[in-house]
Design an enzyme around this catalytic site. Structure first.
Site, short mmCIF file in Angstrom:
data_model
loop_
_atom_site.label_atom_id
_atom_site.label_comp_id
_atom_site.label_asym_id
_atom_site.label_seq_id
_atom_site.Cartn_x
_atom_site.Cartn_y
_atom_site.Cartn_z
NE ARG A 107 -3.94 0.29 2.09
CZ ARG A 107 -4.07 1.22 2.94
NH1 ARG A 107 -3.88 0.93 4.15
NH2 ARG A 107 -4.88 2.13 2.70
N GLY A 111 4.24 2.71 2.05
CA GLY A 111 5.56 2.85 1.31
C GLY A 111 6.06 4.18 1.80
NE ARG A 112 2.02 7.80 -0.88
CZ ARG A 112 1.42 8.85 -1.82
NH1 ARG A 112 1.16 10.07 -1.54
NH2 ARG A 112 0.81 8.42 -2.87
CG ASP A 125 1.09 -19.93 -8.86
OD1 ASP A 125 1.07 -19.58 -9.91
OD2 ASP A 125 2.48 -20.34 -8.27
CB THR A 133 5.27 -15.41 4.14
OG1 THR A 133 4.86 -16.44 4.83
CG2 THR A 133 6.52 -14.88 4.55
CD GLU A 135 9.11 -11.95 0.75
OE1 GLU A 135 8.67 -10.89 0.23
OE2 GLU A 135 8.96 -12.96 0.17
CE1 TYR A 168 3.18 -22.81 -4.81
CE2 TYR A 168 1.77 -23.28 -2.96
CZ TYR A 168 3.00 -22.77 -3.66
OH TYR A 168 4.30 -22.75 -2.76
CE LYS A 174 10.35 -24.14 -2.41
NZ LYS A 174 11.25 -24.00 -3.60
#
Length: 193
Positions: A107, A111-112, A125, A133, A135, A168, A174
């Protein structure tokens, strides 16, 4: 590929082609954009330990270099400058239609503040089931407080030109069925002789 509009997303949710849990009606009205759906931050994080090793080896289970942290829903998590933290969406996502895929975007409001919501794992997928998850990286020179339940990413759904031959779920991915933030499982890609 075409992007699903808010109408298409609502229809896919009603028909079970896409499942998002929990998804309260009042939250749907707030989170549904013209062509995306906002997802919230969960309360579980994985941080990387500072180890006295020269580097991280992708052929070795990354879990041994991490620590799992669970906070209460009313607590905050501070991400420090330059820090990479794995987190998880509050919502469980299922893409049951073989011709629908999702793409995560951070969003802009986050980011700002200097927070990147995902480094690479932004593709969802057909056949995916689980919590996503995230990051998270703090590019701000100041620490930033994160709170469970805050909207951190938006998912944009696309319709494929034809249904996937193998989803998937059928490919034994995984990370399929993840409920917690998962460190890299890249070590499973390497053959051990």
């Amino acid at each position: 590929m075409t992007v699903l509009s808010d109408r298409d997303i609502k229809r896919a949710l009603e028909e079970g082609d896409i499942v998002v849990k929990p998804l309260e009606e009042e939250y749907l009205e707030e989170a549904l954009g013209p062509a995306s759906l906002d997802l919230r931050l969960g309360n579980e994080f994985v941080v990387f330990k500072t180890l006295h090793k020269p580097c991280i080896d992708p052929t070795v289970d990354a879990g041994e270099n991490t620590e799992r942290i669970v906070i209460d829903e009313d607590e905050e998590f501070v991400i420090n400058p330059g820090e990479l933290v794995l987190a998880v969406t509050h919502e469980w996502i299922e893409i049951n239609a073989p011709d629908i895929t999702g793409v995560l975007h951070g969003r802009s409001s986050l980011g700002r503040l200097g927070i990147q919501a995902h480094v690479e794992a932004g593709y969802v997928d057909p056949g995916w089931r689980g919590r996503l998850t995230l990051e998270l990286v703090n590019f701000n020179p100041m620490p930033v407080k994160l709170r469970p339940g805050m909207r951190v990413v938006q998912i944009v759904f696309h319709r494929l030109s034809s249904p996937a031959e193998r989803t998937y779920a059928e490919s034994s991915g995984k990370y399929h069925g993840d409920e917690r933030p998962s460190p890299s499982k890249m070590h499973l890609d390497f053959c051990r002789g």
